[in-house]
Design a protein around this motif. Sequence first.
Motif, PDB file in Angstrom:
ATOM      1  N   GLY A   1       0.824  -1.238   0.078  1.00  0.00           N
ATOM      2  CA  GLY A   1       0.014   0.140   0.176  1.00  0.00           C
ATOM      3  C   GLY A   1       0.777   1.175  -0.154  1.00  0.00           C
ATOM      4  N   GLN A   2       2.340   1.025   0.045  1.00  0.00           N
ATOM      5  CA  GLN A   2       2.846   2.232  -0.072  1.00  0.00           C
ATOM      6  C   GLN A   2       3.839   2.396  -1.364  1.00  0.00           C
ATOM      7  N   PHE A   3       4.190   3.667  -1.761  1.00  0.00           N
ATOM      8  CA  PHE A   3       4.733   3.876  -3.038  1.00  0.00           C
ATOM      9  C   PHE A   3       5.863   3.042  -3.375  1.00  0.00           C
ATOM     10  N   MET A   4       6.867   3.234  -2.354  1.00  0.00           N
ATOM     11  CA  MET A   4       8.255   2.614  -2.462  1.00  0.00           C
ATOM     12  C   MET A   4       8.068   1.401  -2.707  1.00  0.00           C
ATOM     13  N   ASN A   5       7.228   0.537  -2.114  1.00  0.00           N
ATOM     14  CA  ASN A   5       7.127  -0.930  -2.377  1.00  0.00           C
ATOM     15  C   ASN A   5       6.903  -1.299  -3.665  1.00  0.00           C
ATOM     16  N   GLN A   6       5.834  -0.473  -4.182  1.00  0.00           N
ATOM     17  CA  GLN A   6       5.520  -0.661  -5.657  1.00  0.00           C
ATOM     18  C   GLN A   6       6.475  -0.485  -6.552  1.00  0.00           C
ATOM     19  N   TYR A   7       7.233   0.796  -6.110  1.00  0.00           N
ATOM     20  CA  TYR A   7       8.199   1.246  -7.168  1.00  0.00           C
ATOM     21  C   TYR A   7       9.459   0.245  -7.169  1.00  0.00           C
ATOM     22  N   ILE A   8       9.750  -0.294  -6.202  1.00  0.00           N
ATOM     23  CA  ILE A   8      10.685  -1.348  -6.128  1.00  0.00           C
ATOM     24  C   ILE A   8      10.543  -2.410  -7.012  1.00  0.00           C
ATOM     25  N   TRP A   9       9.472  -2.736  -7.098  1.00  0.00           N
ATOM     26  CA  TRP A   9       9.088  -4.235  -7.791  1.00  0.00           C
ATOM     27  C   TRP A   9       8.187  -3.849  -9.024  1.00  0.00           C
ATOM     28  N   ALA A  10       8.230  -2.665  -9.486  1.00  0.00           N
ATOM     29  CA  ALA A  10       7.532  -2.409 -10.728  1.00  0.00           C
ATOM     30  C   ALA A  10       8.069  -3.000 -12.001  1.00  0.00           C
ATOM     31  N   ASP A  11       9.401  -2.925 -12.152  1.00  0.00           N
ATOM     32  CA  ASP A  11       9.999  -3.583 -13.230  1.00  0.00           C
ATOM     33  C   ASP A  11       9.656  -5.226 -13.368  1.00  0.00           C
ATOM     34  N   PHE A  12       9.771  -5.708 -12.173  1.00  0.00           N
ATOM     35  CA  PHE A  12       9.417  -7.125 -11.874  1.00  0.00           C
ATOM     36  C   PHE A  12       8.027  -7.392 -12.402  1.00  0.00           C
ATOM     37  N   TYR A  13       7.032  -6.552 -12.116  1.00  0.00           N
ATOM     38  CA  TYR A  13       5.712  -7.001 -12.483  1.00  0.00           C
ATOM     39  C   TYR A  13       5.310  -6.253 -13.532  1.00  0.00           C
ATOM     40  N   GLN A  14       6.027  -5.289 -14.403  1.00  0.00           N
ATOM     41  CA  GLN A  14       5.713  -4.662 -15.339  1.00  0.00           C
ATOM     42  C   GLN A  14       4.794  -3.588 -15.212  1.00  0.00           C
ATOM     43  N   THR A  15       4.648  -2.885 -14.027  1.00  0.00           N
ATOM     44  CA  THR A  15       3.556  -2.442 -13.480  1.00  0.00           C
ATOM     45  C   THR A  15       3.204  -0.999 -14.333  1.00  0.00           C
ATOM     46  N   GLU A  16       1.782  -0.970 -14.390  1.00  0.00           N
ATOM     47  CA  GLU A  16       1.307   0.399 -14.951  1.00  0.00           C
ATOM     48  C   GLU A  16       0.021   0.628 -13.952  1.00  0.00           C
ATOM     49  N   TYR A  17      -0.060   1.913 -14.032  1.00  0.00           N
ATOM     50  CA  TYR A  17      -1.292   2.373 -13.347  1.00  0.00           C
ATOM     51  C   TYR A  17      -2.316   3.217 -14.023  1.00  0.00           C
ATOM     52  N   ALA A  18      -3.594   3.007 -13.673  1.00  0.00           N
ATOM     53  CA  ALA A  18      -4.565   4.074 -13.984  1.00  0.00           C
ATOM     54  C   ALA A  18      -5.476   4.122 -13.093  1.00  0.00           C
ATOM     55  N   PHE A  19      -6.289   5.383 -13.121  1.00  0.00           N
ATOM     56  CA  PHE A  19      -7.112   5.905 -11.894  1.00  0.00           C
ATOM     57  C   PHE A  19      -8.240   6.945 -12.492  1.00  0.00           C
ATOM     58  N   THR A  20      -9.335   6.879 -11.590  1.00  0.00           N
ATOM     59  CA  THR A  20     -10.433   7.603 -12.071  1.00  0.00           C
ATOM     60  C   THR A  20     -10.460   8.533 -10.819  1.00  0.00           C
ATOM     61  N   ASP A  21     -11.764   9.526 -10.643  1.00  0.00           N
ATOM     62  CA  ASP A  21     -11.776  10.335  -9.888  1.00  0.00           C
ATOM     63  C   ASP A  21     -12.073   9.609  -8.253  1.00  0.00           C
ATOM     64  N   LYS A  22     -12.308   8.304  -8.268  1.00  0.00           N
ATOM     65  CA  LYS A  22     -12.606   7.556  -7.129  1.00  0.00           C
ATOM     66  C   LYS A  22     -11.604   6.287  -6.628  1.00  0.00           C
ATOM     67  N   TYR A  23     -10.787   6.123  -7.676  1.00  0.00           N
ATOM     68  CA  TYR A  23      -9.911   4.880  -7.267  1.00  0.00           C
ATOM     69  C   TYR A  23      -8.716   4.917  -8.265  1.00  0.00           C
ATOM     70  N   MET A  24      -7.744   4.083  -7.791  1.00  0.00           N
ATOM     71  CA  MET A  24      -6.513   3.945  -8.469  1.00  0.00           C
ATOM     72  C   MET A  24      -6.228   2.487  -8.383  1.00  0.00           C
ATOM     73  N   PHE A  25      -5.682   1.749  -9.586  1.00  0.00           N
ATOM     74  CA  PHE A  25      -5.299   0.380  -9.624  1.00  0.00           C
ATOM     75  C   PHE A  25      -4.236   0.304 -10.426  1.00  0.00           C
ATOM     76  N   PHE A  26      -3.559  -0.963 -10.244  1.00  0.00           N
ATOM     77  CA  PHE A  26      -2.367  -1.418 -11.107  1.00  0.00           C
ATOM     78  C   PHE A  26      -2.738  -2.577 -12.008  1.00  0.00           C
ATOM     79  N   LYS A  27      -2.299  -2.475 -13.220  1.00  0.00           N
ATOM     80  CA  LYS A  27      -1.973  -3.700 -14.380  1.00  0.00           C
ATOM     81  C   LYS A  27      -0.676  -4.360 -14.167  1.00  0.00           C
ATOM     82  N   MET A  28      -0.787  -5.635 -14.006  1.00  0.00           N
ATOM     83  CA  MET A  28       0.702  -6.142 -13.584  1.00  0.00           C
ATOM     84  C   MET A  28       0.560  -7.611 -14.336  1.00  0.00           C
ATOM     85  N   THR A  29       2.027  -8.021 -14.448  1.00  0.00           N
ATOM     86  CA  THR A  29       2.088  -9.354 -14.970  1.00  0.00           C
ATOM     87  C   THR A  29       2.584 -10.293 -13.983  1.00  0.00           C
ATOM     88  N   ILE A  30       1.791 -11.140 -13.218  1.00  0.00           N
ATOM     89  CA  ILE A  30       2.317 -12.150 -12.183  1.00  0.00           C
ATOM     90  C   ILE A  30       2.072 -13.356 -12.898  1.00  0.00           C
TER      91      ILE A  30
END
Length: 304
Positions: free
Chosen positions: A30-59
């Motif tokens: 739930g913290q940015f630093m954790n997501q950033y450290i693993w972003a390349d590993f999971y090929q992380t992308e993010y999207a958001f609306t006015d109410k929520y944000m979520f990640f699209k990943m390869t796991i």
Amino acid sequence: MNYTFEKLTADCSQIVEKYSRMRPIYTSEGQFMNQYIWADFYQTEYAFTDKYMFFKMTINNELATMMPYCKVEDIETAFFDIKDYFNNVLNVPLKMYIVDELFLSTLKKSERFLNEFDIKEERDTFDYMYDAEKLRTLSGKSYHKKKNHLNAFKKLYDGHYEYRTLHCCDTKEISEFHEEWLKARNVSERLDAITSEETGVFRVFDHCPLLPCKMGGVYMDGKLAAYSIGSYNPDLKCAFIHIEKGALDVRGIYNYINQQFLLNEFPEAELVNREDDLGEEGLRKAKLSYRPIRLEEKFTLIQR
């Protein structure tokens, strides 16, 4: 619903934290630093609306996601929006990882969710939560052995060690120490590996000025012998310890940097999240030995 996705990079912390702090999230993911450290590993992308944000990943070689960030009252809407996106746009069933207890308990009120999804408890990913003051003082019988290791370190290396707050100008030195640490551990995964966190660790060094983290190190006779990287969530009064490495041949150095990092960089913290144990028996034993006040549970939601 369709979304516009962007790659998770070092300069995304403000947008991520805007959403991740919409409700209390104590998991390390739930913290940015954790997501950033693993972003390349999971090929992380993010999207958001006015109410929520979520990640699209390869796991596990599959398109998946982790728990979205949103207010409690928007959990059900966000979840089923994301489900529809995975089903109707990506044409795959939804798998959602790293779901915390509050998110899950909210979804369980939905008959639709209960009819469509299986729930898997993921013990190996549970985060260890500690009382910060107890880790700073190591007071009490339960910490007697830890205090002994700490005192042994201070006595054995008296006059030869010091703790220093580290800054971005020190990352070259930290990076060189980390390389030596990998060699000492006979770690075969190098910078181009996709099977470890090492790529993310070096990305932290490369983009340090943009990242919301603090760093500290222990020097032995003027040479770096241990370091730690963490971040702080003021809403939760919680320090998150993301990286901690120490020389393997120095008794008590982990006890020392564990304590000093909190004393010097997070004196206001009331809680400490030291992340999960990856299911490794030795790591689990070590984390339990510090007497966590609770384990932060995580679940995987699998569409039937």
